[in-house]
Design an enzyme around this catalytic site. Structure first.
Site, PDB file in Angstrom:
ATOM      1  N   ASP A  41       0.829  -1.203   0.000  1.00  0.00           N
ATOM      2  CA  ASP A  41       0.000   0.000   0.000  1.00  0.00           C
ATOM      3  C   ASP A  41       0.869   1.262   0.000  1.00  0.00           C
ATOM      4  O   ASP A  41       2.045   1.233   0.345  1.00  0.00           O
ATOM      5  CB  ASP A  41      -0.893   0.028   1.246  1.00  0.00           C
ATOM      6  CG  ASP A  41      -2.122  -0.857   1.091  1.00  0.00           C
ATOM      7  OD1 ASP A  41      -2.388  -1.292  -0.039  1.00  0.00           O
ATOM      8  OD2 ASP A  41      -2.795  -1.092   2.103  1.00  0.00           O
ATOM      9  N   LYS A  62      -3.320   3.116  -1.959  1.00  0.00           N
ATOM     10  CA  LYS A  62      -4.714   3.417  -1.628  1.00  0.00           C
ATOM     11  C   LYS A  62      -4.891   4.824  -1.094  1.00  0.00           C
ATOM     12  O   LYS A  62      -5.895   5.141  -0.511  1.00  0.00           O
ATOM     13  CB  LYS A  62      -5.200   2.447  -0.549  1.00  0.00           C
ATOM     14  CG  LYS A  62      -5.528   1.076  -1.044  1.00  0.00           C
ATOM     15  CD  LYS A  62      -6.983   0.947  -1.444  1.00  0.00           C
ATOM     16  CE  LYS A  62      -7.399  -0.491  -1.537  1.00  0.00           C
ATOM     17  NZ  LYS A  62      -7.113  -1.172  -0.263  1.00  0.00           N
ATOM     18  N   MET A 175      -8.590   8.177   9.651  1.00  0.00           N
ATOM     19  CA  MET A 175      -9.095   8.734   8.397  1.00  0.00           C
ATOM     20  C   MET A 175     -10.102   9.857   8.633  1.00  0.00           C
ATOM     21  O   MET A 175     -11.093   9.981   7.912  1.00  0.00           O
ATOM     22  CB  MET A 175      -9.746   7.632   7.536  1.00  0.00           C
ATOM     23  CG  MET A 175      -8.739   6.628   7.011  1.00  0.00           C
ATOM     24  SD  MET A 175      -9.502   5.311   6.032  1.00  0.00           S
ATOM     25  CE  MET A 175     -10.001   4.166   7.318  1.00  0.00           C
TER      26      MET A 175
HETATM   27  N1  SAH Z   1      -4.130  -0.373   8.900  1.00  0.00           N
HETATM   28  C1  SAH Z   1      -3.699   0.957   9.331  1.00  0.00           C
HETATM   29  C2  SAH Z   1      -4.777   2.008   9.137  1.00  0.00           C
HETATM   30  C3  SAH Z   1      -5.135   2.274   7.700  1.00  0.00           C
HETATM   31  S1  SAH Z   1      -6.302   3.566   7.533  1.00  0.00           S
HETATM   32  C4  SAH Z   1      -3.271   0.899  10.783  1.00  0.00           C
HETATM   33  O1  SAH Z   1      -3.493  -0.130  11.446  1.00  0.00           O
HETATM   34  O2  SAH Z   1      -2.703   1.872  11.270  1.00  0.00           O
HETATM   35  C5  SAH Z   1      -5.248   4.962   7.243  1.00  0.00           C
HETATM   36  C6  SAH Z   1      -5.317   5.940   8.397  1.00  0.00           C
HETATM   37  O3  SAH Z   1      -4.470   5.510   9.460  1.00  0.00           O
HETATM   38  C7  SAH Z   1      -4.827   7.329   8.073  1.00  0.00           C
HETATM   39  O4  SAH Z   1      -5.848   8.108   7.480  1.00  0.00           O
HETATM   40  C8  SAH Z   1      -4.480   7.864   9.453  1.00  0.00           C
HETATM   41  O5  SAH Z   1      -5.647   8.243  10.157  1.00  0.00           O
HETATM   42  C9  SAH Z   1      -3.931   6.619  10.123  1.00  0.00           C
HETATM   43  N2  SAH Z   1      -2.455   6.533  10.051  1.00  0.00           N
HETATM   44  C10 SAH Z   1      -1.731   5.606   9.414  1.00  0.00           C
HETATM   45  N3  SAH Z   1      -0.413   5.800   9.617  1.00  0.00           N
HETATM   46  C11 SAH Z   1      -0.301   6.881  10.430  1.00  0.00           C
HETATM   47  C12 SAH Z   1       0.782   7.588  11.022  1.00  0.00           C
HETATM   48  N4  SAH Z   1       2.058   7.207  10.836  1.00  0.00           N
HETATM   49  N5  SAH Z   1       0.514   8.665  11.795  1.00  0.00           N
HETATM   50  C13 SAH Z   1      -0.755   9.051  12.004  1.00  0.00           C
HETATM   51  N6  SAH Z   1      -1.823   8.420  11.485  1.00  0.00           N
HETATM   52  C14 SAH Z   1      -1.602   7.357  10.711  1.00  0.00           C
END
Ligand code: SAH
Length: 261
Positions: A41, A62, A175
């Protein structure tokens, strides 16, 4: 390898963690290094992708729907890959089971009779808590943490995400940074106190990590400070002790209290 000519490989659904390459699990690193083909991704750190030294690397990004690959096509490519390769890796940001459409991939692989193994990663909510330096549960303050998103897919029914946040001691909203103002408006209209502490953490665990803290009613203005990295909202009284002065007083203007300190 199977002898039937198909369905010989195994798919590893792996969490890449929040960003920092050294937050990857040792198990994930070992399997990625052995991968024949790797689908990843957009949020996965290139340094982690680079660990797949022998693999064909396929981006199926994505982010913001730009360059994104339709989910049904990803499902099909995973099935096809498992019929041609022994070790197929599907790498997702954070944990693969959190807001990552893993079930659709698991179902497609199960329907095709393909073996799957899931490797956990550190989800963004937990990296955000670490970035803030605050416990998401606290004795006497927070005995539950809700992971929630207001985001719904195109053909989905509306989600009552706000009810979960209202019921939560601590809420972590994935998100949601792009609609921070309307999230705050909804929650306040539904009864949350306007001065409930809220944090925005951007690029948690990465060198350009940023942490912003304000009252809930200032969340929209706070979101204007964000750059283009992924950001997550943390909401709850567990944050009240943060800040550079009084433990009870949060700045009522948006501000990065850590940078001010
Ligand atoms: N599977 C991922 C989430 C995917 S949805 C997990 O478990 O973290 C994507 C969302 O995750 C983004 O819109 C944001 O809200 C959050 N996100 C992912 N990486 C991040 C990071 N390093 N810092 C802050 N938010 C993050």
């Amino acid at each position: 390898m199977g002898t039937s000519g198909n369905v010989s490989g195994k798919v590893f659904l792996i969490g890449a963690g929040p960003g920092a390459p050294d937050l990857l699990t040792i198990r994930a690193a070992r399997i990625i290094a052995a991968a024949d083909i790797l689908f990843y991704d957009a949020l996965v750190n290139p340094e982690i992708v680079a660990l797949a030294t022998r693999a064909e690397k396929v981006p199926v990004g994505k982010r913001h729907a730009r360059y994104s690959t339709a989910q049904t096509f990803i499902n099909k490519r995973l099935v096809d890959a498992a019929q041609r390769h022994a070790t197929v890796v599907r790498l997702k940001g954070g944990d693969p089971l959190m807001f990552a459409r893993a079930q659709e991939e698991l179902d497609a692989l199960a329907a095709a009779g393909i073996e799957v193994e899931i490797v956990s990663g550190i989800t963004a909510a937990l990296a955000a808590g670490a970035a803030l330096g605050v416990s998401l549960t606290q004795r006497g303050v927070s005995r539950n943490v809700t992971f929630v998103t207001p985001r719904v897919g195109k053909d989905e029914a509306v989600s009552d995400w706000a009810t979960s946040v209202l019921a939560a001691d601590t809420a972590v909203i994935y998100m949601g940074a792009g609609e921070a103002q309307s999230i705050a408006d909804t929650l306040i209209r539904r009864g949350l106190p306007a001065d409930r502490p809220v944090a925005l953490v951007e690029n948690a665990s990465l060198p350009d990590e940023a942490r912003h803290l304000a009252r809930l009613d200032k969340l929209g203005a706070l979101a204007n400070r964000l750059g283009s990295g992924p950001a997550i909202i943390v909401l709850g009284e567990v944050l009240r002790g943060l800040g550079n002065t009084s433990a009870q007083t949060l700045p009522d203007v948006p501000g990065d209290v850590w940078r001010q300190a």
